[in-house]
Write an enzyme that holds these catalytic residues in place. Structure first.
Site, PDB file in Angstrom:
ATOM      1  N   SER A   1       0.840  -1.188   0.000  1.00  0.00           N
ATOM      2  CA  SER A   1       0.000   0.000   0.000  1.00  0.00           C
ATOM      3  C   SER A   1       0.884   1.249   0.000  1.00  0.00           C
ATOM      4  O   SER A   1       1.629   1.455  -0.955  1.00  0.00           O
ATOM      5  CB  SER A   1      -0.971  -0.033   1.175  1.00  0.00           C
ATOM      6  OG  SER A   1      -1.998   0.918   1.011  1.00  0.00           O
TER       7      SER A   1
ATOM      8  N   GLU B   1      -9.193  -5.255  -3.686  1.00  0.00           N
ATOM      9  CA  GLU B   1      -8.554  -4.034  -3.191  1.00  0.00           C
ATOM     10  C   GLU B   1      -9.588  -2.949  -2.942  1.00  0.00           C
ATOM     11  O   GLU B   1      -9.350  -2.000  -2.195  1.00  0.00           O
ATOM     12  CB  GLU B   1      -7.520  -3.546  -4.208  1.00  0.00           C
ATOM     13  CG  GLU B   1      -6.370  -4.507  -4.458  1.00  0.00           C
ATOM     14  CD  GLU B   1      -5.348  -4.510  -3.340  1.00  0.00           C
ATOM     15  OE1 GLU B   1      -5.519  -3.745  -2.371  1.00  0.00           O
ATOM     16  OE2 GLU B   1      -4.384  -5.282  -3.433  1.00  0.00           O
TER      17      GLU B   1
ATOM     18  N   HIS C   1      -7.749  -5.686   0.759  1.00  0.00           N
ATOM     19  CA  HIS C   1      -6.501  -4.939   0.882  1.00  0.00           C
ATOM     20  C   HIS C   1      -5.762  -5.381   2.145  1.00  0.00           C
ATOM     21  O   HIS C   1      -6.377  -5.526   3.199  1.00  0.00           O
ATOM     22  CB  HIS C   1      -6.844  -3.451   0.956  1.00  0.00           C
ATOM     23  CG  HIS C   1      -5.689  -2.525   0.848  1.00  0.00           C
ATOM     24  ND1 HIS C   1      -4.925  -2.402  -0.291  1.00  0.00           N
ATOM     25  CD2 HIS C   1      -5.173  -1.642   1.742  1.00  0.00           C
ATOM     26  CE1 HIS C   1      -3.995  -1.485  -0.102  1.00  0.00           C
ATOM     27  NE2 HIS C   1      -4.119  -1.006   1.132  1.00  0.00           N
TER      28      HIS C   1
END
Length: 507
Positions: free
Chosen positions: A210, A326, A413
């Protein structure tokens, strides 16, 4: 085409899954780096050194300046406890003396052993997160040490401390991307000191997820970071991210300063800013837009994809990928599908709902995932492959059987992090262990050699020439050529048509 080998052969032993048991006295490991001597701890059969200051505390007059050299000490420094986190507390207060590195190495590693090195950069939107682990995953590298890899996890300035521009500060020198400057300082520290831990400074892999994945791609583009790493891993790394324009960042800085009662753009304003509490400049707006790279012309010179397309990135092996949902970070609504322009809707339905299920919620999540991660991964992979370097792309879609009801749209995520590290602190259901062993084995193989295919599991072909992704699913690892091509082509067309914005973009 799907190439398979014996899935069981992909696994490496994780060791006993139990709570860590540390010994700090008898037999405690020691090492001497340039700053002084350290004593660490034996944890789960490997050796850990925590809370090592890689730069001077960025406090007082050093706030909002490039990181200075770390302190030295006499005697033996206790390296058995983590340093302070850079993450703000719930009340907005923030410890700024937080630039620390943690090192985990195989037991008995000696100087000169030339072990491969992983430098882990944590995620958290450049605002939260920790070098010691977050989001349900411990990232201290215990299993990597069992694999023969040294892990160095690093902290960096977050939020206002790390990503902040103001005219008064920018008149002094480099400004804005202090967190990225910290990461480069940490890489320089690794180069200077990792050999003392038994690491090879010429075999360093940077990795992150990320915001950490974005940082990896930014470091690949940053001239100041060139030569300090030899391989890179980007997990959920937002490859089409555009930095904030410096003028906009400075305007936001002026507004934040005014909130704290500081006006002006001269040296007096800079001095006053360094005295205010960071909590006096709270953020407004969505979490995903609060902090991040700023177009400063030195550390950040362009958008990520633009830099890669121009060939300005480090020419190193790259492992890059993301997860199947995601969109969990943005939580798009099903109605977003109805907002697709009429001239593009038929193509969208054909690509994202070929079986005609009418599941708009799934479509919205898939579209957002392709927009932010999967299609940018393909674009970055194409650009990197053109440099002649090997690129390995992955897609993590595994959801533990016990979590499917809670995760109907796929792997969210951050889900892959604990599988990559796969250490004894992770909490795996028995049915998850085989995939965890496999993912960790591939990552370790890449860190060692730049080639995950040496892990011994199903063959992982390079991304080029057939645009192959390795999918990690309930069926185990399996490569797919031209993976999700219709969906990715649809999203690429959206980028070319209007800058990439889709109805599922966060507000």
């Amino acid at each position: 085409m799907i190439v398979r080998r014996n899935f069981a052969a992909a696994t490496l032993a994780l060791g006993v899954l139990a709570l860590p048991c540390a010994s700090f006295a008898q037999g405690a490991p020691t090492v001497t780096i340039r700053q002084g001597a350290l004593h660490g701890a034996v944890v789960e059969g490997v050796e850990e050194f925590w809370g090592i200051p890689y730069a001077a505390p960025p406090v007082g007059d050093l706030r909002w300046r490039p990181p200075a050299a770390g302190p030295s000490w006499k005697g033996e420094r206790d390296a058995t406890k983590a340093g302070a986190s850079c993450q703000p507390a719930r009340d907005g207060t923030q410890v700024e003396d937080c630039l620390f590195a943690n090192v985990t190495r195989p037991a008995g590693a000696k100087p000169g052993a030339k072990l491969p090195v992983l430098v882990w950069i944590h995620g958290g939107g450049f605002t939260i997160g920790s070098a010691t682990g977050a989001f349900g995953a411990e990232t201290d590298g215990i299993q990597f040490a069992k694999d023969g890899v040294i892990t160095v996890s690093v902290s960096y300035r977050l939020g206002r401390a790390g990503w902040f521009a103001h005219p008064a500060l920018c008149k002094e020198g480099p400004c804005g991307n202090y967190g990225l400057m910290d990461q480069i300082a940490a890489l320089k520290w690794v180069q200077a000191n990792v050999a003392a831990f038994g690491g090879d400074p010429k075999n360093v892999t940077i990795a992150g997820e990320s915001a950490g994945g974005i940082s990896v791609l930014e470091l690949m583009l940053a001239p100041d970071a060139r030569g300090f790493f030899q391989k890179a891993i980007g997990e959920s790394s937002f490859g089409r991210l555009e930095p904030t324009a410096m003028a906009d960042a400075q305007a936001a800085g002026l507004t934040a300063a005014a909130t704290a009662g500081v006006s002006g753009e001269d040296a007096a304003a800079a001095a006053a800013l360094r005295k205010v509490a960071l909590s006096a400049m709270p953020y407004t707006g969505p979490f995903t837009s609060r902090a991040g790279p700023i177009l400063d012309g030195r550390y950040v010179q362009s958008g990520i994809y633009e830099g890669f397309a121009a060939g300005k990135q480090a020419k190193v092996p790259l492992l890059i990928g993301g997860n199947s949902n995601e969109a969990s970070l943005f939580r798009p609504k099903a109605e977003a599908v109805d907002a697709i322009p009429a001239e593009r809707k038929a193509a969208a339905i054909a690509a994202f709902d070929p079986k005609g299920t009418g599941n708009k919620a799934q479509m919205a999540n898939d579209m957002a995932t392709r927009q932010y991660i999967t299609e940018p991964d393909r674009a970055i992979s194409r650009a990197q492959a053109k440099t002649g370097q090997p690129v390995y792309a992955y897609y993590f879609s595994y959801v533990s059987p016990g979590a499917k009801a809670q995760l109907p749209f796929g792997a969210p995520h951050t889900a892959e992090i604990k599988y990559a590290f796969a250490g004894p602190k992770q909490k795996f259901a028995p049915e998850d262990l085989a995939l965890a062993k496999a993912v960790n084995a591939y990552w370790a193989a890449f860190i060692k050699s730049g080639n995950p295919d040496s892990a011994g599991g199903p063959a992982w072909p390079k991304f080029a020439p057939n645009e192959t992704y390795m999918e990690f699913s309930a069926d185990g690892p399996a490569p797919h050529e031209h993976f999700l091509k219709a969906q990715l082509d649809w999203q690429e067309a959206a980028v070319k048509a209007g800058g990439g914005a889709s109805p599922t973009a966060p507000k």
